[in-house]
Design a protein around this motif. Sequence first.
Motif, short mmCIF file in Angstrom:
data_model
loop_
_atom_site.label_atom_id
_atom_site.label_comp_id
_atom_site.label_asym_id
_atom_site.label_seq_id
_atom_site.Cartn_x
_atom_site.Cartn_y
_atom_site.Cartn_z
N GLY A 1 0.83 -1.20 0.00
CA GLY A 1 0.00 0.00 0.00
C GLY A 1 0.87 1.25 0.00
N ARG A 2 0.20 2.37 0.02
CA ARG A 2 0.89 3.66 0.05
C ARG A 2 0.44 4.43 1.30
N LEU A 3 1.28 5.32 1.76
CA LEU A 3 0.99 6.11 2.95
C LEU A 3 0.21 7.36 2.61
N LEU A 4 -0.73 7.72 3.46
CA LEU A 4 -1.48 8.95 3.27
C LEU A 4 -0.62 10.17 3.60
N GLY A 5 0.13 10.08 4.67
CA GLY A 5 0.90 11.24 5.14
C GLY A 5 1.89 11.80 4.15
N SER A 6 2.27 11.03 3.16
CA SER A 6 3.23 11.52 2.17
C SER A 6 2.55 12.00 0.89
N ARG A 7 1.23 12.10 0.90
CA ARG A 7 0.47 12.49 -0.29
C ARG A 7 -0.04 13.92 -0.15
N THR A 8 -0.04 14.63 -1.26
CA THR A 8 -0.64 15.96 -1.29
C THR A 8 -2.13 15.80 -1.57
N VAL A 9 -2.94 16.37 -0.68
CA VAL A 9 -4.40 16.27 -0.80
C VAL A 9 -4.92 17.60 -1.34
N GLY A 10 -5.68 17.53 -2.43
CA GLY A 10 -6.31 18.70 -3.02
C GLY A 10 -7.79 18.67 -2.75
N ILE A 11 -8.30 19.73 -2.15
CA ILE A 11 -9.71 19.80 -1.76
C ILE A 11 -10.39 20.87 -2.61
N VAL A 12 -11.41 20.45 -3.33
CA VAL A 12 -12.19 21.38 -4.15
C VAL A 12 -13.43 21.74 -3.35
N GLY A 13 -13.42 22.92 -2.77
CA GLY A 13 -14.53 23.40 -1.95
C GLY A 13 -14.21 23.35 -0.48
N LEU A 14 -14.18 24.50 0.17
CA LEU A 14 -13.85 24.58 1.60
C LEU A 14 -15.04 25.02 2.44
N GLY A 15 -16.18 24.42 2.17
CA GLY A 15 -17.35 24.66 3.01
C GLY A 15 -17.23 23.85 4.29
N ARG A 16 -18.36 23.52 4.88
CA ARG A 16 -18.37 22.80 6.15
C ARG A 16 -17.57 21.50 6.09
N ILE A 17 -17.76 20.73 5.02
CA ILE A 17 -17.10 19.42 4.93
C ILE A 17 -15.66 19.57 4.45
N GLY A 18 -15.45 20.31 3.38
CA GLY A 18 -14.10 20.47 2.85
C GLY A 18 -13.12 21.01 3.87
N ALA A 19 -13.55 21.96 4.69
CA ALA A 19 -12.67 22.52 5.73
C ALA A 19 -12.32 21.46 6.76
N ARG A 20 -13.27 20.60 7.09
CA ARG A 20 -12.99 19.51 8.04
C ARG A 20 -12.03 18.48 7.44
N VAL A 21 -12.21 18.18 6.16
CA VAL A 21 -11.28 17.26 5.49
C VAL A 21 -9.87 17.85 5.51
N ALA A 22 -9.75 19.15 5.29
CA ALA A 22 -8.44 19.80 5.31
C ALA A 22 -7.77 19.61 6.67
N LYS A 23 -8.51 19.79 7.74
CA LYS A 23 -7.95 19.63 9.09
C LYS A 23 -7.55 18.19 9.36
N LEU A 24 -8.39 17.24 8.95
CA LEU A 24 -8.07 15.83 9.16
C LEU A 24 -6.86 15.41 8.34
N ALA A 25 -6.80 15.84 7.08
CA ALA A 25 -5.66 15.49 6.23
C ALA A 25 -4.37 16.08 6.79
N ALA A 26 -4.44 17.30 7.29
CA ALA A 26 -3.26 17.94 7.89
C ALA A 26 -2.79 17.15 9.12
N ALA A 27 -3.73 16.58 9.86
CA ALA A 27 -3.36 15.78 11.03
C ALA A 27 -2.57 14.54 10.65
N PHE A 28 -2.76 14.05 9.43
CA PHE A 28 -1.98 12.92 8.92
C PHE A 28 -0.63 13.37 8.39
N GLY A 29 -0.39 14.67 8.36
CA GLY A 29 0.87 15.21 7.85
C GLY A 29 0.85 15.51 6.37
#
Length: 169
Positions: A56-84
């Motif tokens: 498998g591959r690691l999440l923490g070494s991947r760049t995550v692109g979020i299209v839309g920073l509303g209620r959900i997108g902003a939460r995904v951004a915080k969770l993804a950042a927590a993975f590094g």
Amino acid sequence: VDLDAAKRLGIKVFNTPDAPSQAVAELTIGLMLAVLRRIAEGDAAIRRDDWKPLMGRLLGSRTVGIVGLGRIGARVAKLAAAFGCPVLAYEPRPDAAIPAGTKKVSLNELLTNSDIVTLHVPMSPENRNLINANRLAAMKTGSILINASRGGLVDETALLAALKSRRLS
């Protein structure tokens, strides 16, 4: 919801837009992990009595692109950042809050630089087929596309072609 009918029948109707936000954000992270760690593939192999080690591959070494920073997108951004994860975001609303550690970029920059692209925008005439053949072609080979929003955001014919050609994971 027919609000007049609900009122006549004594049915209370509530708008709770934040209720599913955390659940959808967590599901989005779960889908990222499932694809990267090949969870479904491994499960299917074991059920066929065909176990083999899967890399498998690691999440923490991947760049995550979020299209839309509303209620959900902003939460995904915080969770993804927590993975590094480095987090890029495309948000057309100029007044939208950008979570700490998230870099606001153009949609094209997000698509060309993200290992994982996740969609969190509403369906609208402007957003129909937001992810089309040209935008899929702009994405990194082997990248992952997650649509946790509405089906009409992605041109399904173009998506199928990108999956069959192994352009996307």
